[in-house]
Design an enzyme around this catalytic site. Structure first.
Site, PDB file in Angstrom:
ATOM      1  N   HIS A  16       4.759 -13.311  -3.169  1.00 29.19           N
ATOM      2  CA  HIS A  16       4.867 -12.761  -1.817  1.00 29.19           C
ATOM      3  C   HIS A  16       3.767 -11.716  -1.628  1.00 29.19           C
ATOM      4  O   HIS A  16       3.467 -10.938  -2.540  1.00 29.19           O
ATOM      5  CB  HIS A  16       6.241 -12.126  -1.631  1.00 29.19           C
ATOM      6  N   ASP A  18       3.478  -8.809  -0.231  1.00 24.24           N
ATOM      7  CA  ASP A  18       3.816  -7.423  -0.564  1.00 24.24           C
ATOM      8  C   ASP A  18       3.978  -7.244  -2.063  1.00 24.24           C
ATOM      9  O   ASP A  18       3.624  -6.198  -2.619  1.00 24.24           O
ATOM     10  CB  ASP A  18       5.100  -7.000   0.149  1.00 24.24           C
ATOM     11  N   LYS A  19       4.526  -8.260  -2.732  1.00 23.91           N
ATOM     12  CA  LYS A  19       4.707  -8.167  -4.185  1.00 23.91           C
ATOM     13  C   LYS A  19       3.380  -8.301  -4.916  1.00 23.91           C
ATOM     14  O   LYS A  19       3.185  -7.715  -5.988  1.00 23.91           O
ATOM     15  CB  LYS A  19       5.696  -9.232  -4.655  1.00 23.91           C
ATOM     16  N   GLU A  44      -2.389   2.673  -3.601  1.00 30.13           N
ATOM     17  CA  GLU A  44      -1.891   1.754  -2.578  1.00 30.13           C
ATOM     18  C   GLU A  44      -2.814   0.539  -2.499  1.00 30.13           C
ATOM     19  O   GLU A  44      -4.036   0.665  -2.663  1.00 30.13           O
ATOM     20  CB  GLU A  44      -1.854   2.442  -1.207  1.00 30.13           C
ATOM     21  N   GLU A  57      -5.075   8.348  -4.687  1.00 32.82           N
ATOM     22  CA  GLU A  57      -5.552   9.547  -5.366  1.00 32.82           C
ATOM     23  C   GLU A  57      -5.292   9.409  -6.859  1.00 32.82           C
ATOM     24  O   GLU A  57      -4.204   8.993  -7.273  1.00 32.82           O
ATOM     25  CB  GLU A  57      -4.838  10.792  -4.828  1.00 32.82           C
ATOM     26  N   LYS A 176      10.699 -16.783  -0.865  1.00 30.12           N
ATOM     27  CA  LYS A 176      11.764 -15.824  -0.582  1.00 30.12           C
ATOM     28  C   LYS A 176      13.100 -16.517  -0.819  1.00 30.12           C
ATOM     29  O   LYS A 176      13.230 -17.724  -0.637  1.00 30.12           O
ATOM     30  CB  LYS A 176      11.700 -15.328   0.872  1.00 30.12           C
ATOM     31  N   PHE A 251       5.708 -24.907   4.926  1.00 32.75           N
ATOM     32  CA  PHE A 251       5.274 -23.612   4.397  1.00 32.75           C
ATOM     33  C   PHE A 251       4.126 -23.873   3.427  1.00 32.75           C
ATOM     34  O   PHE A 251       4.263 -23.731   2.225  1.00 32.75           O
ATOM     35  CB  PHE A 251       6.445 -22.927   3.705  1.00 32.75           C
ATOM     36  N   ASP A 259       0.056 -13.845   5.433  1.00 33.65           N
ATOM     37  CA  ASP A 259       0.550 -12.571   5.956  1.00 33.65           C
ATOM     38  C   ASP A 259      -0.014 -11.459   5.095  1.00 33.65           C
ATOM     39  O   ASP A 259      -0.107 -11.599   3.867  1.00 33.65           O
ATOM     40  CB  ASP A 259       2.091 -12.555   5.913  1.00 33.65           C
ATOM     41  N   ALA A 260      -0.375 -10.362   5.683  1.00 32.34           N
ATOM     42  CA  ALA A 260      -0.893  -9.235   4.924  1.00 32.34           C
ATOM     43  C   ALA A 260       0.208  -8.634   4.048  1.00 32.34           C
ATOM     44  O   ALA A 260       1.393  -8.659   4.397  1.00 32.34           O
ATOM     45  CB  ALA A 260      -1.451  -8.169   5.861  1.00 32.34           C
ATOM     46  N   ARG A 265       6.542  -2.137   0.514  1.00 36.50           N
ATOM     47  CA  ARG A 265       7.292  -2.613   1.681  1.00 36.50           C
ATOM     48  C   ARG A 265       8.561  -3.373   1.310  1.00 36.50           C
ATOM     49  O   ARG A 265       9.290  -3.809   2.192  1.00 36.50           O
ATOM     50  CB  ARG A 265       6.406  -3.507   2.559  1.00 36.50           C
ATOM     51  N   LYS A 266       8.838  -3.528   0.015  1.00 39.24           N
ATOM     52  CA  LYS A 266      10.024  -4.272  -0.402  1.00 39.24           C
ATOM     53  C   LYS A 266      10.940  -3.378  -1.242  1.00 39.24           C
ATOM     54  O   LYS A 266      11.444  -3.773  -2.296  1.00 39.24           O
ATOM     55  CB  LYS A 266       9.609  -5.529  -1.176  1.00 39.24           C
ATOM     56  N   LYS A 286       2.744   4.384  -8.575  1.00 36.45           N
ATOM     57  CA  LYS A 286       2.922   5.823  -8.821  1.00 36.45           C
ATOM     58  C   LYS A 286       3.155   6.093 -10.295  1.00 36.45           C
ATOM     59  O   LYS A 286       3.933   5.398 -10.949  1.00 36.45           O
ATOM     60  CB  LYS A 286       4.112   6.341  -8.012  1.00 36.45           C
ATOM     61  N   LYS A 290       5.718  11.344 -10.220  1.00 33.16           N
ATOM     62  CA  LYS A 290       6.237  11.152  -8.866  1.00 33.16           C
ATOM     63  C   LYS A 290       7.729  10.832  -8.963  1.00 33.16           C
ATOM     64  O   LYS A 290       8.124   9.764  -9.453  1.00 33.16           O
ATOM     65  CB  LYS A 290       5.513  10.010  -8.156  1.00 33.16           C
ATOM     66  N   ASP A 292       9.770   9.962  -6.791  1.00 31.03           N
ATOM     67  CA  ASP A 292      10.146   8.737  -6.103  1.00 31.03           C
ATOM     68  C   ASP A 292      10.466   7.639  -7.108  1.00 31.03           C
ATOM     69  O   ASP A 292      11.387   6.843  -6.915  1.00 31.03           O
ATOM     70  CB  ASP A 292       9.012   8.255  -5.189  1.00 31.03           C
TER      71      ASP A 292
END
Length: 406
Positions: A16, A18-19, A44, A57, A176, A251, A259-260, A265-266, A286, A290, A292
């Site tokens: 995918h 995003d992955k 990123e 960074e 998916k 598909f 798709d970008a 995003r997941k 990260k 961090k 997060d």
């Protein structure tokens, strides 16, 4: 808590878009940590048609220091990015590991962030950002993960394994899944709907347009249905289960060409499939200063040990931090009415078992190692703890917890 209900979670494959971005970002994290276990990385990634862009960074001995790149470092980063895309399996006209355009816009970490995070004198390393983090565990599955998400991940993992081995040569990397389960008395008992949308080789579709082939589509549908039966427990799939395989009909264009993709995003797929709160911060790209990432890992670790110890059937833990401050601002435990010990007691005991500062978390869970790319697909949780990988999935606090609350 309702006793009978339907609940749904989804997962996405390693292909995918995003992955793909998450795995590239974590490949950069691993590369830097392999050079310097105390490197600082916030990477990123953007993926789109035949293009990968990095931004963020960094600070890393032997790679990027004092505003300068070490000789060969930029080329090494690009090689790691291309190797990641090759491993996933993208060799398509619209996205090919050898030919995509690559841009690296990583630059030095802000000095103002660094002064708050770094240890100095008597000041302990502070949290890399403010924020709230959640951990969750439930006894629905052996790995103490929500069943809807657990099976969504396992479906796509099996499909990816078959694609890589050649057992399912008609599959392409992007896919998916979605699983809807019926719960009775808070226990999942059967599947009411199962969905897979998977990128496929030309012709494996039945949309009536030129190039479609009903016989090939039947092969794809039968294969996916077989995976459903292989992954879900016996009896979960019934005659009433609704099964959808590529419901759009075709598909063939997928991945970053379709798709970008962007890092982070997941986050619901990465965590608990919507069955528990999420603090909002992504993990991939990260380093473990961090919170997060590191505090979300330790919150899962603590929640899983509470459930594994038999102190609750479900457990949610929230931690909160302020940038530059080492100790958490709050520790909150909710056992959702399933606990055998007062939540306030757990809030008292858990920080005594693991020091919940960024340094304490990193050292306890051994997070300063290049272990992160493997986390970036099929969930950060519900995995097997092996060596320094997925240490937050271990249940080695069980006996200490039992003794502390006795």
């Amino acid at each position: 808590m309702r006793s009978s209900f339907l609940f749904t979670s989804e997962s996405v494959s390693e292909g995918h878009p995003d992955k793909v971005a998450d795995q590239i970002s974590d490949a950069v994290v691993d590369l830097f940590l392999s050079k310097d276990p105390y490197a600082r990385i916030a990477c990123e990634t953007l993926t789109t048609t035949n293009r990968v862009v990095l931004a963020g960074e960094i600070r890393c001995k032997g790679v990027y220091e004092n505003g300068e790149w070490a000789p060969g470092s930029r080329e090494e980063i690009e090689a790691a990015v291309r190797a990641t895309v090759k491993r996933i399996g993208y060799e398509q006209d619209g996205f090919h590991w050898q030919t995509f355009d690559f841009a690296n816009h990583l630059h030095g970490q802000s000095a103002h962030i660094a002064q708050g995070v770094d240890e100095a004198g008597n000041k302990e390393e502070g949290a890399g950002d403010q924020g709230i983090m959640f951990g969750y565990a439930t006894d629905e599955t052996p790995d103490l993960l929500p069943a809807t998400l657990y099976y969504s991940h396992r479906i796509l993992e099996q499909m990816a394994a078959d694609r890589h081995s050649g057992a399912a040569p008609f599959l392409e990397p992007d896919a998916k899944s979605q699983v809807t389960l019926h719960y009775e008395n808070e226990v999942p008992v059967r599947a009411t709907a199962l969905v897979v949308s998977t990128q496929h080789a030309p012709g494996y579709c039945d949309d009536g347009a030129a190039g479609s082939d009903p016989e090939k589509y039947a092969v794809l549908r039968d294969y996916v249905t077989g995976v459903f039966n292989q992954v879900l427990p016996a009896g979960f799939i019934t005659d009433e289960t609704k099964i959808y395989v590529n419901p759009t009909g075709r598909f063939e264009i997928g991945g970053p060409d379709g798709d970008a993709g962007v890092t982070g995003r997941k986050i619901i797929v990465d965590t608990y499939g919507g069955a528990a709160p999420h603090g909002g911060g992504a993990f991939s790209g990260k380093d473990p200063t961090k919170v997060d990432r590191s505090a979300a890992y330790v919150a899962r670790y603590l929640a899983k040990n509470v459930v594994a110890a038999g102190l609750a059937r479900r457990c949610t833990i929230q931690l909160s931090y302020a940038i530059g401050i080492a100790e958490p601002l709050s520790v909150y435990v909710d056992t959702h009415g399933t606990g055998t010990v007062a939540e306030a007691k757990l809030e008292e005991v858990l920080p005594q078992l693991v020091r919940l500062t960024p340094r304490g978390i990193r050292e306890h869970l051994k997070l300063n190692a290049p272990i992160y790319q493997q986390t970036a697909a099929y969930g950060h949780f519900g995995r097997k703890a092996e060596g320094n990988a997925f240490t937050w999935e271990a249940t080695d606090l069980v006996e200490q917890l039992k003794a502390a609350v006795a």
